[in-house]
Design an enzyme around this catalytic site. Structure first.
Site, PDB file in Angstrom:
ATOM      1  N   ASP A  59       0.835  -1.203   0.000  1.00 26.47           N
ATOM      2  CA  ASP A  59       0.000   0.000   0.000  1.00 26.47           C
ATOM      3  C   ASP A  59       0.870   1.253   0.000  1.00 26.47           C
ATOM      4  O   ASP A  59       1.739   1.424   0.856  1.00 26.47           O
ATOM      5  CB  ASP A  59      -0.884   0.022   1.258  1.00 26.47           C
ATOM      6  N   TYR A  75       2.473  10.099  -0.154  1.00 29.15           N
ATOM      7  CA  TYR A  75       3.571   9.543   0.673  1.00 29.15           C
ATOM      8  C   TYR A  75       4.946   9.859   0.067  1.00 29.15           C
ATOM      9  O   TYR A  75       5.973   9.616   0.690  1.00 29.15           O
ATOM     10  CB  TYR A  75       3.444   8.024   0.835  1.00 29.15           C
ATOM     11  N   GLN A 124     -10.795   1.953   2.468  1.00 27.35           N
ATOM     12  CA  GLN A 124      -9.656   1.854   3.400  1.00 27.35           C
ATOM     13  C   GLN A 124      -9.827   2.917   4.479  1.00 27.35           C
ATOM     14  O   GLN A 124      -9.815   4.116   4.186  1.00 27.35           O
ATOM     15  CB  GLN A 124      -8.342   2.059   2.632  1.00 27.35           C
ATOM     16  N   TRP A 167      -6.505   0.751   7.961  1.00 23.62           N
ATOM     17  CA  TRP A 167      -5.227   1.467   8.107  1.00 23.62           C
ATOM     18  C   TRP A 167      -4.950   1.719   9.592  1.00 23.62           C
ATOM     19  O   TRP A 167      -5.882   1.683  10.405  1.00 23.62           O
ATOM     20  CB  TRP A 167      -5.114   2.698   7.246  1.00 23.62           C
ATOM     21  N   SER A 168      -3.681   1.941   9.925  1.00 24.12           N
ATOM     22  CA  SER A 168      -3.244   1.943  11.331  1.00 24.12           C
ATOM     23  C   SER A 168      -3.804   0.726  12.077  1.00 24.12           C
ATOM     24  O   SER A 168      -4.373   0.863  13.161  1.00 24.12           O
ATOM     25  CB  SER A 168      -3.622   3.246  12.050  1.00 24.12           C
ATOM     26  N   LEU A 175      -2.424  -1.436  13.762  1.00 25.21           N
ATOM     27  CA  LEU A 175      -1.768  -1.647  15.064  1.00 25.21           C
ATOM     28  C   LEU A 175      -1.948  -0.415  15.952  1.00 25.21           C
ATOM     29  O   LEU A 175      -1.235  -0.270  16.947  1.00 25.21           O
ATOM     30  CB  LEU A 175      -0.279  -1.940  14.854  1.00 25.21           C
ATOM     31  N   GLN A 208      -0.980   2.412  15.437  1.00 24.73           N
ATOM     32  CA  GLN A 208       0.338   3.058  15.377  1.00 24.73           C
ATOM     33  C   GLN A 208       1.236   2.615  16.536  1.00 24.73           C
ATOM     34  O   GLN A 208       2.016   3.413  17.075  1.00 24.73           O
ATOM     35  CB  GLN A 208       0.184   4.578  15.291  1.00 24.73           C
TER      36      GLN A 208
END
Ligand SMILES: NC(=O)c1ccc[n+]([C@@H]2O[C@H](COP(=O)([O-])OP(=O)(O)OC[C@H]3O[C@@H](n4cnc5c(N)ncnc54)[C@H](OP(=O)(O)O)[C@@H]3O)[C@@H](O)[C@H]2O)c1
Length: 279
Positions: free
Chosen positions: A46, A51, A160, A186-187, A189, A191
């Site tokens: 991804d 980015y 997402q 997304w994220s 974990l 973060q």
């Protein structure tokens, strides 16, 4: 055994349930970690135009030697490029930077200007021109997701969104299922917040697994796609090693019970939209 072939399905399209995220990875790290992730066995990467590492991601893919058709690659259209024409130009730029046509192109965040219909039509046009294989969304609340699908000829194969044990997204998950789409977390974990969680540590001990592995297993066991990010090879291996154990119904429920009202970490939603109320 690691199993990169476990997939979610939307409109007959298979998406590997476990992917590798590259947000905040500087180009050198992105190139190194994409190659490493593919060597470990990840088959889903991804990235996004914003980015600033699409070129490095493409280089990492080629460095790995993994055949392109074994990899599911996602990138995203930044919100400044939502007008008809601008969107197709960015799609072309992204494909050029990546050195390959992505499998999935997402609208990064919903926006009211220009009109959503114009943007979704431009996204379909990018697909028709061969600038992506499939299309989808990111950070779309349920009402906006339904509206966007109404304008789209092609299926929007994922939404997402931020999703992890501290955030209940039940309505969004239901909307994705009703529309025949998927949810990508997304994220996943939170973060890194999951690392110190007493419940996740305790459940992990029963399986000989870390809090990160328990969290990712909790996601994929629900059919939710997860794209954890790390710049460390050992953690990339750890995060991939989730296919040899199963969480019980009780453990799944305990993890879902960690959701809290202030669990959201990254909120850049345009005020013209509103998140679904937590279930
Ligand atoms: N569509 C969107 O708007 C959007 C927004 C945000 C993110 N994303 C995508 O989702 C991906 C993942 O989200 P994210 O990068 O925000 O966060 P994340 O994957 O939840 O967490 C990454 C953080 O957790 C640490 N970490 C990784 N594995 C770990 C483990 N097993 N145990 C403990 N800590 C661990 C990493 O540190 P180390 O590097 O030191 O290991 C890093 O600081 C992004 O990279 C991006 O591709 C999309």
């Amino acid at each position: 055994m690691p199993n990169p072939t476990v997939t979610a399905e939307a409109a007959g399209i298979q998406i590997p349930l476990l992917g590798f995220g590259t947000w905040q990875l500087e180009p050198d790290d992105a190139r190194r970690m994409v190659r490493t992730a593919l060597e470990i066995g990840y088959r889903h990467i991804d990235t996004a135009w914003i980015y600033k590492n699409e070129q490095a991601v493409g280089e990492g893919i080629r460095d790995s030697g993994v055949p392109r058709d074994e990899i599911f690659l996602t990138t995203k259209i930044w919100v400044a490029h939502f007008a008809d024409g601008d969107l197709q130009r960015q799609a072309e730029e992204s494909a050029t930077s990546l050195g390959t046509v992505p499998d999935l192109l997402l609208l990064h965040w919903p926006k009211r200007e220009p009109a959503m219909q114009e943007t979704v039509r431009a996204l379909n046009d990018a697909r028709a021109r061969g600038l992506t294989r499939h299309i989808g969304l990111s950070n779309f609340p349920s009402a906006a997701f339904e509206e966007a699908q109404g304008y789209s000829d092609a299926p929007l194969i994922t939404n997402q969104v931020e999703h992890h044990p501290y955030l209940s997204n039940r309505p969004l998950i239901e909307t994705a299922r009703t529309l025949g789409s998927t949810l990508t977390a997304w994220s996943p974990l939170a973060q890194g917040q999951i690392a110190d969680d007493a419940t996740l540590i305790e459940i992990g001990k029963a399986h000989g697994k870390t809090p990160g592995q328990v969290t990712l297993r909790w996601l994929v066991q629900q059919g939710i796609i997860a794209i954890p990010r790390t710049q460390k090879e050992n953690r990339a291996r750890e995060n991939f090693d989730i296919w040899d154990f199963q969480l019980s119904g009780d453990e799944m429920q305990r993890i879902s019970g960690l959701a809290r009202p202030d669990g959201r970490i990254g909120d850049w939603l345009d005020p013209a939209f509103q998140w679904d109320a937590a279930a």
